[in-house]
Design a protein around this motif. Sequence first.
Motif, PDB file in Angstrom:
ATOM      1  N   PRO A  67       0.805  -1.221   0.000  1.00 24.90           N
ATOM      2  CA  PRO A  67       0.000   0.000   0.000  1.00 24.90           C
ATOM      3  C   PRO A  67       0.835   1.267   0.000  1.00 24.90           C
ATOM      4  O   PRO A  67       1.912   1.314   0.596  1.00 24.90           O
ATOM      5  N   GLY A  68       0.294   2.284  -0.655  1.00 29.96           N
ATOM      6  CA  GLY A  68       0.927   3.590  -0.712  1.00 29.96           C
ATOM      7  C   GLY A  68       0.356   4.531   0.328  1.00 29.96           C
ATOM      8  O   GLY A  68      -0.423   4.138   1.193  1.00 29.96           O
ATOM      9  N   PRO A  69       0.690   5.815   0.224  1.00 31.65           N
ATOM     10  CA  PRO A  69       0.243   6.800   1.210  1.00 31.65           C
ATOM     11  C   PRO A  69      -1.252   7.086   1.164  1.00 31.65           C
ATOM     12  O   PRO A  69      -1.777   7.730   2.065  1.00 31.65           O
ATOM     13  N   ASP A  70      -1.945   6.593   0.134  1.00 31.26           N
ATOM     14  CA  ASP A  70      -3.390   6.794   0.038  1.00 31.26           C
ATOM     15  C   ASP A  70      -4.156   5.649   0.680  1.00 31.26           C
ATOM     16  O   ASP A  70      -5.359   5.509   0.487  1.00 31.26           O
ATOM     17  N   SER A  71      -3.488   4.831   1.496  1.00 27.18           N
ATOM     18  CA  SER A  71      -4.096   3.666   2.127  1.00 27.18           C
ATOM     19  C   SER A  71      -4.034   3.770   3.642  1.00 27.18           C
ATOM     20  O   SER A  71      -3.103   4.356   4.197  1.00 27.18           O
ATOM     21  N   VAL A  72      -5.034   3.160   4.304  1.00 24.32           N
ATOM     22  CA  VAL A  72      -5.124   3.163   5.756  1.00 24.32           C
ATOM     23  C   VAL A  72      -5.515   1.759   6.210  1.00 24.32           C
ATOM     24  O   VAL A  72      -6.376   1.131   5.602  1.00 24.32           O
TER      25      VAL A  72
END
Length: 69
Positions: free
Chosen positions: A51-56
């Motif tokens: 996952p990238g920074p747009d994932s939680v």
Amino acid sequence: MHANRGDRLVVHGRTVGHHDRVVEIIEVIGTNGDPPYRVRGEDGHEAIMSPGPDSVVRHGKATGEPSGR
């Protein structure tokens, strides 16, 4: 980013018209909860994700869409 099997990964839509995607983490491939993760979508499709920074990560086996960002 750290996750456990059964957690949910929320990938936020980055453009207008693209909704957030929620997938279940079914296997943690990295060490100590780190990516990559094997995930399964609502349609049954499985993939390996880093996952990238747009994932939680949403911890626990909660069902349904998470509220807020």
